[in-house]
Design a protein around this motif. Structure first.
Motif, short mmCIF file in Angstrom:
data_model
loop_
_atom_site.label_atom_id
_atom_site.label_comp_id
_atom_site.label_asym_id
_atom_site.label_seq_id
_atom_site.Cartn_x
_atom_site.Cartn_y
_atom_site.Cartn_z
N VAL A 19 0.84 -1.21 0.00
CA VAL A 19 0.00 0.00 0.00
C VAL A 19 0.87 1.26 0.00
CG1 VAL A 19 -1.69 1.32 1.33
CG2 VAL A 19 -1.96 -1.14 1.09
N ILE A 20 1.96 1.23 0.76
CA ILE A 20 2.80 2.43 0.91
C ILE A 20 3.37 2.91 -0.43
CG2 ILE A 20 4.93 3.29 1.96
CD1 ILE A 20 4.23 1.52 4.39
N PRO A 21 3.99 2.06 -1.27
CA PRO A 21 4.49 2.57 -2.55
C PRO A 21 3.39 3.11 -3.46
CG PRO A 21 5.44 0.42 -2.08
CD PRO A 21 4.40 0.68 -1.05
N GLU A 22 2.21 2.47 -3.42
CA GLU A 22 1.09 2.97 -4.23
C GLU A 22 0.62 4.34 -3.73
OE1 GLU A 22 -0.69 2.12 -7.06
OE2 GLU A 22 1.05 0.83 -7.33
N ALA A 23 0.59 4.50 -2.42
CA ALA A 23 0.19 5.79 -1.85
C ALA A 23 1.18 6.89 -2.25
CB ALA A 23 0.10 5.70 -0.33
N ILE A 24 2.45 6.56 -2.23
CA ILE A 24 3.47 7.54 -2.65
C ILE A 24 3.30 7.87 -4.13
CG2 ILE A 24 5.96 7.85 -3.00
CD1 ILE A 24 6.35 6.15 -0.44
N LYS A 25 3.06 6.84 -4.94
CA LYS A 25 2.89 7.04 -6.38
C LYS A 25 1.68 7.94 -6.67
CE LYS A 25 3.26 3.32 -8.91
NZ LYS A 25 2.90 2.08 -9.65
N ARG A 26 0.65 7.85 -5.83
CA ARG A 26 -0.57 8.65 -6.04
C ARG A 26 -0.56 9.96 -5.25
NH1 ARG A 26 -5.17 4.42 -7.39
NH2 ARG A 26 -3.83 2.80 -8.23
#
Length: 67
Positions: free
Chosen positions: A43-50
């Motif tokens: 979830v963390i990398p996706e949150a950063i990406k978004r």
């Protein structure tokens, strides 16, 4: 800032769901994400990406929301 709200459990109680829903309504630019079986490490990398700037993880202890 954009805020992502999520929980730790697969199946959460009604109280926890209501807390997450209220937080997403009260906090500006906040969105609730129901994780199902997704690990927090994904979830963390996706949150950063978004472009989310904060992540709030709501934990449950004996069917009661806690941090």
């Amino acid at each position: 800032p954009k805020i992502l709200i999520t929980t730790t459990e697969i199946k959460i109680s009604c109280k926890t769901y209501k807390l997450c829903r209220e937080l997403s309504r009260i906090l500006p630019n906040a969105q609730y994400f129901y994780r199902k079986n997704v690990r927090i490490s994904k979830v963390i990398p996706e949150a950063i990406k978004r472009n989310y700037s904060a992540l709030i993880v709501i934990n449950e202890n004996q069917k009661e929301p806690s941090n």
